[in-house]
Write a protein that holds these residues in place. Structure first.
Motif, PDB file in Angstrom:
ATOM      1  N   GLN A  14      -1.459 -22.630   9.044  1.00 40.89           N
ATOM      2  CA  GLN A  14      -1.247 -23.278  10.338  1.00 40.89           C
ATOM      3  C   GLN A  14      -0.010 -24.178  10.329  1.00 40.89           C
ATOM      4  OE1 GLN A  14      -3.331 -22.329  12.917  1.00 40.89           O
ATOM      5  NE2 GLN A  14      -4.003 -20.951  11.291  1.00 40.89           N
ATOM      6  N   ASN A  15       0.481 -24.501   9.132  1.00 45.93           N
ATOM      7  CA  ASN A  15       1.636 -25.398   9.022  1.00 45.93           C
ATOM      8  C   ASN A  15       2.943 -24.646   8.797  1.00 45.93           C
ATOM      9  OD1 ASN A  15       2.884 -28.021   8.880  1.00 45.93           O
ATOM     10  ND2 ASN A  15       2.940 -27.840   6.646  1.00 45.93           N
ATOM     11  N   LEU A  16       2.882 -23.310   8.732  1.00 39.52           N
ATOM     12  CA  LEU A  16       4.098 -22.531   8.479  1.00 39.52           C
ATOM     13  C   LEU A  16       4.779 -22.197   9.806  1.00 39.52           C
ATOM     14  CD1 LEU A  16       5.365 -21.528   5.832  1.00 39.52           C
ATOM     15  CD2 LEU A  16       4.368 -19.286   6.287  1.00 39.52           C
ATOM     16  N   ARG A  17       6.087 -22.376   9.839  1.00 38.46           N
ATOM     17  CA  ARG A  17       6.866 -22.087  11.047  1.00 38.46           C
ATOM     18  C   ARG A  17       8.131 -21.303  10.658  1.00 38.46           C
ATOM     19  NH1 ARG A  17       2.762 -23.207  12.730  1.00 38.46           N
ATOM     20  NH2 ARG A  17       2.157 -24.664  14.402  1.00 38.46           N
ATOM     21  N   SER A  18       8.721 -20.631  11.619  1.00 40.24           N
ATOM     22  CA  SER A  18       9.880 -19.775  11.338  1.00 40.24           C
ATOM     23  C   SER A  18      11.152 -20.321  11.970  1.00 40.24           C
ATOM     24  CB  SER A  18       9.615 -18.360  11.858  1.00 40.24           C
ATOM     25  OG  SER A  18       9.473 -18.361  13.272  1.00 40.24           O
ATOM     26  N   ILE A  19      12.283 -19.805  11.460  1.00 42.90           N
ATOM     27  CA  ILE A  19      13.593 -20.126  12.030  1.00 42.90           C
ATOM     28  C   ILE A  19      14.224 -18.844  12.583  1.00 42.90           C
ATOM     29  CG2 ILE A  19      15.870 -21.102  11.592  1.00 42.90           C
ATOM     30  CD1 ILE A  19      14.628 -22.746   9.339  1.00 42.90           C
ATOM     31  N   PHE A  20      14.263 -17.773  11.795  1.00 48.67           N
ATOM     32  CA  PHE A  20      14.732 -16.475  12.272  1.00 48.67           C
ATOM     33  C   PHE A  20      14.304 -15.394  11.285  1.00 48.67           C
ATOM     34  CE2 PHE A  20      18.161 -18.124   9.609  1.00 48.67           C
ATOM     35  CZ  PHE A  20      18.487 -17.028   8.815  1.00 48.67           C
ATOM     36  N   ALA A  21      14.407 -14.132  11.726  1.00 48.97           N
ATOM     37  CA  ALA A  21      14.094 -12.987  10.870  1.00 48.97           C
ATOM     38  C   ALA A  21      15.373 -12.220  10.554  1.00 48.97           C
ATOM     39  CB  ALA A  21      13.089 -12.068  11.560  1.00 48.97           C
ATOM     40  N   PHE A  22      15.339 -11.453   9.470  1.00 44.54           N
ATOM     41  CA  PHE A  22      16.505 -10.647   9.095  1.00 44.54           C
ATOM     42  C   PHE A  22      16.061  -9.491   8.203  1.00 44.54           C
ATOM     43  CE2 PHE A  22      15.871 -13.815   5.845  1.00 44.54           C
ATOM     44  CZ  PHE A  22      16.173 -13.196   4.652  1.00 44.54           C
ATOM     45  N   THR A  23      16.890  -8.452   8.134  1.00 44.31           N
ATOM     46  CA  THR A  23      16.593  -7.318   7.263  1.00 44.31           C
ATOM     47  C   THR A  23      16.821  -7.728   5.817  1.00 44.31           C
ATOM     48  OG1 THR A  23      17.247  -5.731   8.961  1.00 44.31           O
ATOM     49  CG2 THR A  23      17.166  -4.925   6.695  1.00 44.31           C
ATOM     50  N   GLY A  24      15.758  -7.699   5.035  1.00 41.52           N
ATOM     51  CA  GLY A  24      15.851  -8.142   3.649  1.00 41.52           C
ATOM     52  C   GLY A  24      16.456  -7.095   2.734  1.00 41.52           C
ATOM     53  N   GLY A  25      16.252  -5.820   3.067  1.00 44.18           N
ATOM     54  CA  GLY A  25      16.798  -4.769   2.224  1.00 44.18           C
ATOM     55  C   GLY A  25      15.870  -3.585   2.137  1.00 44.18           C
ATOM     56  N   ALA A  26      15.992  -2.850   1.062  1.00 50.69           N
ATOM     57  CA  ALA A  26      15.229  -1.621   0.863  1.00 50.69           C
ATOM     58  C   ALA A  26      14.623  -1.607  -0.529  1.00 50.69           C
ATOM     59  CB  ALA A  26      16.134  -0.403   1.040  1.00 50.69           C
ATOM     60  N   PHE A  27      13.491  -0.936  -0.651  1.00 45.43           N
ATOM     61  CA  PHE A  27      12.941  -0.668  -1.977  1.00 45.43           C
ATOM     62  C   PHE A  27      13.693   0.531  -2.538  1.00 45.43           C
ATOM     63  CE2 PHE A  27       9.378  -2.871   0.064  1.00 45.43           C
ATOM     64  CZ  PHE A  27       9.103  -3.822  -0.904  1.00 45.43           C
ATOM     65  N   HIS A  28      14.328   0.319  -3.687  1.00 46.26           N
ATOM     66  CA  HIS A  28      15.113   1.380  -4.332  1.00 46.26           C
ATOM     67  C   HIS A  28      14.250   2.049  -5.412  1.00 46.26           C
ATOM     68  CE1 HIS A  28      18.291  -0.930  -2.439  1.00 46.26           C
ATOM     69  NE2 HIS A  28      19.242  -0.157  -2.913  1.00 46.26           N
ATOM     70  N   PRO A  29      13.589   3.177  -5.106  1.00 47.59           N
ATOM     71  CA  PRO A  29      12.801   3.864  -6.138  1.00 47.59           C
ATOM     72  C   PRO A  29      13.767   4.605  -7.062  1.00 47.59           C
ATOM     73  CG  PRO A  29      12.195   4.532  -3.888  1.00 47.59           C
ATOM     74  CD  PRO A  29      13.525   3.868  -3.829  1.00 47.59           C
ATOM     75  N   MET A  30      13.951   4.113  -8.254  1.00 49.94           N
ATOM     76  CA  MET A  30      15.008   4.671  -9.099  1.00 49.94           C
ATOM     77  C   MET A  30      14.532   4.999 -10.506  1.00 49.94           C
ATOM     78  SD  MET A  30      17.178   1.137  -9.537  1.00 49.94           S
ATOM     79  CE  MET A  30      18.401   1.884 -10.589  1.00 49.94           C
ATOM     80  N   THR A  31      15.185   6.007 -11.071  1.00 48.99           N
ATOM     81  CA  THR A  31      14.952   6.407 -12.449  1.00 48.99           C
ATOM     82  C   THR A  31      16.292   6.848 -13.023  1.00 48.99           C
ATOM     83  OG1 THR A  31      13.616   7.848 -13.883  1.00 48.99           O
ATOM     84  CG2 THR A  31      14.454   8.816 -11.850  1.00 48.99           C
ATOM     85  N   TYR A  32      16.359   7.040 -14.324  1.00 49.57           N
ATOM     86  CA  TYR A  32      17.587   7.558 -14.911  1.00 49.57           C
ATOM     87  C   TYR A  32      17.655   9.069 -14.699  1.00 49.57           C
ATOM     88  CZ  TYR A  32      18.301   3.008 -17.037  1.00 49.57           C
ATOM     89  OH  TYR A  32      18.505   1.666 -17.225  1.00 49.57           O
ATOM     90  N   ALA A  33      18.845   9.554 -14.468  1.00 49.92           N
ATOM     91  CA  ALA A  33      19.030  10.967 -14.119  1.00 49.92           C
ATOM     92  C   ALA A  33      18.533  11.913 -15.197  1.00 49.92           C
ATOM     93  CB  ALA A  33      20.504  11.233 -13.822  1.00 49.92           C
ATOM     94  N   ASP A  34      18.526  11.455 -16.452  1.00 51.86           N
ATOM     95  CA  ASP A  34      18.097  12.326 -17.550  1.00 51.86           C
ATOM     96  C   ASP A  34      16.635  12.130 -17.929  1.00 51.86           C
ATOM     97  OD1 ASP A  34      18.206   9.841 -18.702  1.00 51.86           O
ATOM     98  OD2 ASP A  34      19.628  10.380 -20.289  1.00 51.86           O
ATOM     99  N   SER A  35      15.865  11.440 -17.081  1.00 58.38           N
ATOM    100  CA  SER A  35      14.462  11.151 -17.404  1.00 58.38           C
ATOM    101  C   SER A  35      13.543  12.331 -17.181  1.00 58.38           C
ATOM    102  CB  SER A  35      13.967   9.988 -16.535  1.00 58.38           C
ATOM    103  OG  SER A  35      13.917  10.379 -15.166  1.00 58.38           O
ATOM    104  N   GLY A  36      14.032  13.343 -16.436  1.00 55.42           N
ATOM    105  CA  GLY A  36      13.177  14.479 -16.105  1.00 55.42           C
ATOM    106  C   GLY A  36      12.341  14.227 -14.860  1.00 55.42           C
ATOM    107  N   ILE A  37      12.438  13.018 -14.309  1.00 50.87           N
ATOM    108  CA  ILE A  37      11.701  12.652 -13.092  1.00 50.87           C
ATOM    109  C   ILE A  37      12.599  12.936 -11.889  1.00 50.87           C
ATOM    110  CG2 ILE A  37      10.621  10.748 -11.822  1.00 50.87           C
ATOM    111  CD1 ILE A  37      10.183   9.390 -14.566  1.00 50.87           C
ATOM    112  N   THR A  38      12.140  13.814 -11.003  1.00 53.15           N
ATOM    113  CA  THR A  38      12.958  14.177  -9.848  1.00 53.15           C
ATOM    114  C   THR A  38      12.288  13.869  -8.516  1.00 53.15           C
ATOM    115  OG1 THR A  38      12.099  16.442  -9.872  1.00 53.15           O
ATOM    116  CG2 THR A  38      14.122  16.000 -11.138  1.00 53.15           C
ATOM    117  N   SER A  39      11.021  13.465  -8.562  1.00 48.47           N
ATOM    118  CA  SER A  39      10.305  13.132  -7.331  1.00 48.47           C
ATOM    119  C   SER A  39       9.289  12.034  -7.620  1.00 48.47           C
ATOM    120  CB  SER A  39       9.592  14.358  -6.764  1.00 48.47           C
ATOM    121  OG  SER A  39       8.493  14.710  -7.592  1.00 48.47           O
ATOM    122  N   LEU A  40       8.772  11.422  -6.575  1.00 48.63           N
ATOM    123  CA  LEU A  40       7.770  10.375  -6.747  1.00 48.63           C
ATOM    124  C   LEU A  40       6.497  10.920  -7.395  1.00 48.63           C
ATOM    125  CD1 LEU A  40       8.167   8.488  -3.340  1.00 48.63           C
ATOM    126  CD2 LEU A  40       8.865   7.674  -5.596  1.00 48.63           C
TER     127      LEU A  40
END
Length: 335
Positions: free
Chosen positions: A108-134
């Motif tokens: 009840q004590n939290l208030r806002s000033i403005f919103a903004f785009t924080g970014g993206a979740f980067h699902p990443m692996t090394y190219a040689d890991s053999g992982i090509t999909s989630l």
């Protein structure tokens, strides 16, 4: 001798009394450097100091869920809050389940000033890991975010919807702070990680400079599913893309669809109205300086100041927006 000491002490007292009163220092907390959440808090503090003579000291490297509840409890003055975290706080759920009613009361004590785009979740692996999909993350060590954080909850939900994989059952969900997670990835201790940062982040670029990397995207055709529609009902969630050639070492030849997130700059309701008014006014009237301070903040605009905003505005911020002619949604106007 006694008289001389007494006189000296008296003179010192007068000298101290003549000094100006120490300006009040306000406290803010944010995440580790490298992302828009950190850059936004730094920009707010710098503008407040340079243009409004208000001193905000920042403690970075913090978990946003922890900073949010500390802000609501009045232990700090400013924080960056994911909209979903505010929902959990108002209901005493998820990371605030143990706090229960105390979290609900604090919200009840939290208030806002403005919103903004924080970014993206980067699902990443090394190219040689053999992982090509989630789906290939089955049985792997995957960094999903800090412990008890909104990011890990978000990521693990996306993985469940996209692949059916359950954290702790089908893969090992690694929970560390953001800096430690990045270092673990660079040290080869992880099979994959979801790095929450702005697209074009130096943190991700650093990894790509030393090893070729692959981003594991979401199937765009699944975005119309009911599960993803339900996922998007949580405030602050969205989807976007990481274009090809965004980072050094990136092997994806096409853009990759990934979860994105909105953030909210927050304060506490009982903070002085004039103080928050002056900070808000200084921030928006010097938006060009904000954009120049970091490429990660170029997405902050007057048109998107209330996107996904679900925390009521502070009275001081609202006063500025009314004076400046912003179109403020009724849902976030102060009571």
């Amino acid at each position: 001798m006694l008289k001389k000491l007494t006189a000296a002490a008296f003179s010192a007292t007068l000298a101290v009394a003549a000094l100006p009163a120490t300006a009040q220092i306000y406290k803010g907390e944010t995440s580790a450097p490298g992302g828009a959440t950190h850059a936004a808090m730094v920009a707010i503090a710098k503008i407040a100091n340079d243009k409004a003579d208000i001193d905000i000291q920042i403690n970075d490297g913090q978990t946003l869920t922890s900073a949010a509840i500390k802000n609501a409890q009045g232990k700090i003055d400013f924080s960056i809050v994911p909209p979903a975290v505010y929902v959990f706080m108002t209901k005493g759920q998820a990371m605030y389940k143990k706090m229960g009613q105390d979290a609900i009361d604090a919200s009840q004590n939290l208030r806002s000033i403005f919103a903004f785009t924080g970014g993206a979740f980067h699902p990443m692996t090394y190219a040689d890991s053999g992982i090509t999909s989630l789906s290939d993350l089955k049985g792997k060590k995957v960094f999903t975010g800090p412990p008890s954080g909104a990011a890990s909850k978000n990521v693990e939900e996306v993985l469940r919807i996209e692949t059916g994989l359950e954290a702790g059952k089908d893969y090992e969900a690694i929970h560390l702070n953001w800096g430690a997670g990045t270092q673990a990835m660079m040290d080869g201790k992880l099979d994959a990680m979801f790095n929450a940062t702005a697209v074009g982040s130096a943190n991700v670029e650093q990894i790509g400079l030393t090893n070729k990397i692959r981003f594991l995207g979401i199937d765009p055709e699944k975005l119309n599913s009911q599960e993803y529609k339900d996922y998007l009902k949580v405030p602050g969630r969205a989807f976007g893309e990481i274009p090809a050639n965004t980072y050094s070492g990136q092997v994806n030849e096409a853009s990759v669809t990934v979860p994105m997130y909105i953030m909210v700059s927050a304060t506490r309701a009982d903070l002085d109205e004039d103080l928050v008014y002056n900070i808000t006014k200084a921030f928006w009237e010097n938006l060009d300086s904000v954009h120049e301070s970091s490429a990660l903040l170029k997405a902050i605009t007057k048109e998107t100041a209330f996107d996904a905003l679900n925390i009521p505005l502070h009275k001081g911020a609202y006063r500025y927006y009314v004076e400046a002619g912003f179109d403020v949604p009724d849902a976030v106007k102060p009571q």
